[in-house]
Motif scaffolding. Structure first.
Motif, PDB file in Angstrom:
ATOM      1  N   ARG A 113       0.836  -1.199   0.000  1.00 43.21           N
ATOM      2  CA  ARG A 113       0.000   0.000   0.000  1.00 43.21           C
ATOM      3  C   ARG A 113       0.874   1.253   0.000  1.00 43.21           C
ATOM      4  N   GLY A 114       0.297   2.369  -0.435  1.00 47.49           N
ATOM      5  CA  GLY A 114       1.031   3.633  -0.425  1.00 47.49           C
ATOM      6  C   GLY A 114       1.935   3.779  -1.633  1.00 47.49           C
ATOM      7  N   GLY A 115       2.503   4.965  -1.768  1.00 51.26           N
ATOM      8  CA  GLY A 115       3.390   5.243  -2.886  1.00 51.26           C
ATOM      9  C   GLY A 115       4.794   4.734  -2.650  1.00 51.26           C
ATOM     10  N   PRO A 116       5.662   4.849  -3.661  1.00 51.02           N
ATOM     11  CA  PRO A 116       7.036   4.374  -3.511  1.00 51.02           C
ATOM     12  C   PRO A 116       7.824   5.239  -2.534  1.00 51.02           C
ATOM     13  N   PRO A 117       8.679   4.640  -1.711  1.00 48.81           N
ATOM     14  CA  PRO A 117       9.502   5.415  -0.775  1.00 48.81           C
ATOM     15  C   PRO A 117      10.526   6.266  -1.524  1.00 48.81           C
ATOM     16  N   SER A 118      10.990   7.301  -0.865  1.00 52.52           N
ATOM     17  CA  SER A 118      12.048   8.134  -1.434  1.00 52.52           C
ATOM     18  C   SER A 118      13.374   7.385  -1.388  1.00 52.52           C
ATOM     19  N   ASP A 119      14.362   7.904  -2.122  1.00 52.15           N
ATOM     20  CA  ASP A 119      15.687   7.290  -2.096  1.00 52.15           C
ATOM     21  C   ASP A 119      16.260   7.272  -0.681  1.00 52.15           C
ATOM     22  N   GLU A 120      16.062   8.372   0.050  1.00 51.67           N
ATOM     23  CA  GLU A 120      16.600   8.447   1.409  1.00 51.67           C
ATOM     24  C   GLU A 120      16.002   7.363   2.300  1.00 51.67           C
ATOM     25  N   VAL A 121      14.690   7.158   2.207  1.00 51.05           N
ATOM     26  CA  VAL A 121      14.041   6.140   3.026  1.00 51.05           C
ATOM     27  C   VAL A 121      14.504   4.745   2.602  1.00 51.05           C
TER      28      VAL A 121
ATOM     29  N   ARG B 196      14.108   1.110 -10.786  1.00 51.81           N
ATOM     30  CA  ARG B 196      15.416   1.560 -11.276  1.00 51.81           C
ATOM     31  C   ARG B 196      16.462   1.219 -10.236  1.00 51.81           C
ATOM     32  N   PRO B 197      17.715   1.124 -10.654  1.00 47.98           N
ATOM     33  CA  PRO B 197      18.778   0.840  -9.686  1.00 47.98           C
ATOM     34  C   PRO B 197      18.967   2.000  -8.720  1.00 47.98           C
ATOM     35  N   PRO B 198      19.674   1.770  -7.612  1.00 50.24           N
ATOM     36  CA  PRO B 198      19.960   2.865  -6.677  1.00 50.24           C
ATOM     37  C   PRO B 198      20.932   3.855  -7.287  1.00 50.24           C
ATOM     38  N   PRO B 199      21.003   5.069  -6.724  1.00 46.51           N
ATOM     39  CA  PRO B 199      21.990   6.039  -7.209  1.00 46.51           C
ATOM     40  C   PRO B 199      23.391   5.465  -7.134  1.00 46.51           C
ATOM     41  N   ILE B 200      24.199   5.804  -8.121  1.00 43.98           N
ATOM     42  CA  ILE B 200      25.561   5.274  -8.170  1.00 43.98           C
ATOM     43  C   ILE B 200      26.426   6.000  -7.160  1.00 43.98           C
ATOM     44  N   GLU B 201      27.171   5.238  -6.398  1.00 46.87           N
ATOM     45  CA  GLU B 201      28.100   5.812  -5.431  1.00 46.87           C
ATOM     46  C   GLU B 201      29.476   5.946  -6.067  1.00 46.87           C
ATOM     47  N   PRO B 202      30.246   6.969  -5.700  1.00 52.52           N
ATOM     48  CA  PRO B 202      31.589   7.108  -6.250  1.00 52.52           C
ATOM     49  C   PRO B 202      32.444   5.891  -5.919  1.00 52.52           C
TER      50      PRO B 202
ATOM     51  N   GLY C 145      21.339  -6.842  -2.503  1.00 52.76           N
ATOM     52  CA  GLY C 145      20.048  -6.647  -1.874  1.00 52.76           C
ATOM     53  C   GLY C 145      19.580  -5.210  -1.986  1.00 52.76           C
ATOM     54  N   ARG C 146      20.519  -4.265  -1.824  1.00 56.26           N
ATOM     55  CA  ARG C 146      20.175  -2.835  -1.962  1.00 56.26           C
ATOM     56  C   ARG C 146      19.677  -2.546  -3.373  1.00 56.26           C
ATOM     57  N   GLU C 147      20.349  -3.104  -4.382  1.00 60.54           N
ATOM     58  CA  GLU C 147      19.909  -2.883  -5.759  1.00 60.54           C
ATOM     59  C   GLU C 147      18.522  -3.478  -5.983  1.00 60.54           C
ATOM     60  N   ALA C 148      18.288  -4.695  -5.457  1.00 61.80           N
ATOM     61  CA  ALA C 148      16.973  -5.319  -5.603  1.00 61.80           C
ATOM     62  C   ALA C 148      15.886  -4.475  -4.946  1.00 61.80           C
ATOM     63  N   LEU C 149      16.185  -3.899  -3.778  1.00 64.54           N
ATOM     64  CA  LEU C 149      15.210  -3.065  -3.072  1.00 64.54           C
ATOM     65  C   LEU C 149      14.793  -1.877  -3.931  1.00 64.54           C
ATOM     66  N   PHE C 150      15.764  -1.197  -4.538  1.00 66.57           N
ATOM     67  CA  PHE C 150      15.449  -0.043  -5.373  1.00 66.57           C
ATOM     68  C   PHE C 150      14.688  -0.459  -6.638  1.00 66.57           C
ATOM     69  N   LEU C 151      15.085  -1.571  -7.225  1.00 67.70           N
ATOM     70  CA  LEU C 151      14.399  -2.025  -8.435  1.00 67.70           C
ATOM     71  C   LEU C 151      12.939  -2.354  -8.147  1.00 67.70           C
ATOM     72  N   LEU C 152      12.685  -2.990  -7.015  1.00 68.93           N
ATOM     73  CA  LEU C 152      11.312  -3.347  -6.671  1.00 68.93           C
ATOM     74  C   LEU C 152      10.483  -2.130  -6.274  1.00 68.93           C
TER      75      LEU C 152
END
Length: 291
Positions: free
Chosen positions: A57-65, A90-96, A79-86
């Motif tokens: 339920r509810g909308g998609p969480p923000s990147d920060e959340v 899209r994948p999570p923001p790219i880290e340097p 797991g972090r990438e899977a969380l963002f994709l689901l």
């Protein structure tokens, strides 16, 4: 048959069930893992809202959340990438890429390539690890400042380096095309380098304006070596675990004659190191360095 991929709610429930409760909080539990309120507390969100996420339920969480949930659920990179994709499709923001050295295992691979110059670079073409053969072909990385260990700055800003590349124009277009793809992917250091070169190099602006996009892949490269004549390499590029954008480029001499030329130059460098304490300190240090 279509693979069964759990949605966001199912993924959250599964990962929550895998966690071990903090010491002193285990008590008697009917189900394994953490309770919803414990994950919510870890992530700094309300229990109601977290429950809605597991219920779809509810909308998609923000990147920060999502980042806080990834830490609360102790997710690894996959797991972090899977969380963002689901959650956001899209994948999570790219880290340097990290500035820390590459692993000893990667360095051993580099050092094992006796006559094949090889190095590891970031998305911004900063060389962060190398072998002895790379030092005799591309310049003594052990002896030059970190700011000068950048392939694109040398390619577009060092006339002496350019003079050693008979196919400079094609190499420049290839490198700019690879950089453009990494800029498009969102690598912060690649974006910064492109902006810098657009400000400082008219040649880069000209090549960049062509709009080419390339993958690193493989190909041929010719170089004029100091005292070694013209050598042709067959190069290939491999992704390196340890940070986004890290890749290893391996340049294999195309002929036995070329391989012997590299071997002679490496041996000459080792002999010099054996007789010159300053050269010994440099040639004996083919360890990774921070960019």
């Amino acid at each position: 048959m279509k693979p069964d991929v759990a949605g966001l709610g199912g993924f959250l429930r599964d990962r929550r069930a895998r966690l071990v409760p903090d010491a002193g909080l285990a008590g008697r539990r009917r189900t394994p893992g953490l309770r919803r309120e414990e994950v919510a507390a870890r992530a700094g969100v309300s229990v109601t809202w977290y429950t809605w996420l597991e219920q779809g339920r509810g909308g998609p969480p923000s990147d920060e959340v999502l980042e806080r949930l990834a830490r609360a659920l102790e997710l690894d990179a996959a797991g972090r990438e899977a969380l963002f994709l689901l959650a956001r499709q899209r994948p999570p923001p790219i880290e340097p890429a990290p500035s820390s050295p590459v692993t000893p295992a990667v360095q051993r691979v580099l050092d094992g390539l006796a006559t094949s110059p090889a190095f590891v670079k970031t998305a911004a073409w900063d060389v962060v690890a190398w072998n002895a053969a790379a030092c005799v072909v591309f310049g003594d990385y052990d002896a030059i400042p970190p700011a000068e260990r950048n392939g694109l700055r040398r390619l577009f800003g060092d006339p002496a380096h350019r003079a050693r590349l008979p196919d400079w124009e094609e190499i420049a277009r290839f490198a700019a095309g690879v950089l453009r793809l990494d800029v498009t992917r969102g690598f912060p250091d690649a974006i910064a380098l492109a902006a810098e070169l657009l400000e400082t190099s008219a040649e880069f602006r000209r090549v960049w304006a062509a709009g080419e996009v390339r993958t690193q892949g493989s190909g041929l490269k010719r170089m004029l070596l100091p005292g070694g004549g013209l050598v042709t390499f067959d190069y290939a590029t491999f992704a390196v675990d340890g940070g986004p954008g890290l890749s290893m480029m391996v340049f294999s001499p195309l002929s036995e004659t070329d391989a012997r030329t590299i071997a002679d130059l490496v041996a000459r460098r080792a002999e010099q190191a054996a007789t010159d304490p300053r050269a010994q300190a440099q040639a004996g240090s083919t360890q990774p360095f921070s960019s």
